[in-house]
Design a protein around this motif. Structure first.
Motif, PDB file in Angstrom:
ATOM      1  N   ARG A 133       5.476  10.923 -25.170  1.00 26.98           N
ATOM      2  CA  ARG A 133       5.832  11.938 -25.455  1.00 26.98           C
ATOM      3  C   ARG A 133       5.230  13.172 -24.859  1.00 26.98           C
ATOM      4  O   ARG A 133       4.431  13.487 -24.714  1.00 26.98           O
ATOM      5  CB  ARG A 133       6.391  12.050 -26.713  1.00 26.98           C
ATOM      6  N   ASP A 134       5.969  14.151 -24.488  1.00 27.45           N
ATOM      7  CA  ASP A 134       5.121  15.618 -24.289  1.00 27.45           C
ATOM      8  C   ASP A 134       5.577  15.948 -25.522  1.00 27.45           C
ATOM      9  O   ASP A 134       6.356  16.041 -26.073  1.00 27.45           O
ATOM     10  CB  ASP A 134       7.321  16.641 -23.296  1.00 27.45           C
ATOM     11  N   ILE A 135       4.785  17.123 -25.484  1.00 25.74           N
ATOM     12  CA  ILE A 135       4.932  17.831 -26.836  1.00 25.74           C
ATOM     13  C   ILE A 135       5.272  19.395 -26.180  1.00 25.74           C
ATOM     14  O   ILE A 135       4.267  20.257 -25.280  1.00 25.74           O
ATOM     15  CB  ILE A 135       3.332  17.391 -27.506  1.00 25.74           C
ATOM     16  N   ASP A 136       5.702  19.996 -27.708  1.00 29.73           N
ATOM     17  CA  ASP A 136       5.479  22.054 -26.862  1.00 29.73           C
ATOM     18  C   ASP A 136       5.232  21.879 -27.919  1.00 29.73           C
ATOM     19  O   ASP A 136       4.894  22.214 -28.451  1.00 29.73           O
ATOM     20  CB  ASP A 136       7.673  22.218 -27.045  1.00 29.73           C
ATOM     21  N   LEU A 137       3.991  23.104 -27.261  1.00 26.92           N
ATOM     22  CA  LEU A 137       2.645  23.646 -28.117  1.00 26.92           C
ATOM     23  C   LEU A 137       3.048  25.676 -27.994  1.00 26.92           C
ATOM     24  O   LEU A 137       3.610  25.735 -27.576  1.00 26.92           O
ATOM     25  CB  LEU A 137       1.634  23.702 -27.733  1.00 26.92           C
TER      26      LEU A 137
END
Length: 82
Positions: free
Chosen positions: A78-82
Motif C-alpha cells: 500500500r502507498d503511504i503518505d509521509l
C-alpha cells in the motif's frame, strides 16, 4: 515482630507433633519454618511455562494448504503518505 495465625486444630496438632519430634516448642518450630521459607531462592519455586519448538508451535497448521507466496504475487503493498 509478632504474627498471629488462626490455624485449624488439625494443623496445630501436626505442627505440635513435628515440633516435638525435633525437641522444639511449637512457636520455635514455626519460626524455623518461616526462616527456611524466606531463605529459598524464589526463582527456583516459580514455574516456567513449557517452551515449544517451532515444529510444535506450528503443528496445528500442518496439513493446511496455505500458499503464502501466492498472496504476494497479487498484493504489492500500500502507498503511504509521509
Amino acid at each position: 515482630m509478632t504474627i498471629t495465625l488462626d490455624i485449624l486444630p488439625e494443623m496445630e496438632q501436626r505442627l505440635a507433633q513435628q515440633a516435638a519430634v525435633r525437641g522444639l516448642e511449637i512457636d520455635a518450630y514455626a519460626l524455623s519454618l518461616l526462616e527456611d521459607a524466606t531463605r529459598k531462592d524464589v526463582s527456583s519455586t516459580v514455574s516456567h511455562p513449557e517452551t515449544k519448538s517451532f515444529v510444535e508451535l506450528f503443528a496445528p497448521l500442518r496439513g493446511l494448504n496455505i500458499d503464502f507466496e501466492a498472496d504476494r504475487k497479487s498484493d504489492f503493498g500500500r502507498d503511504i503518505d509521509l
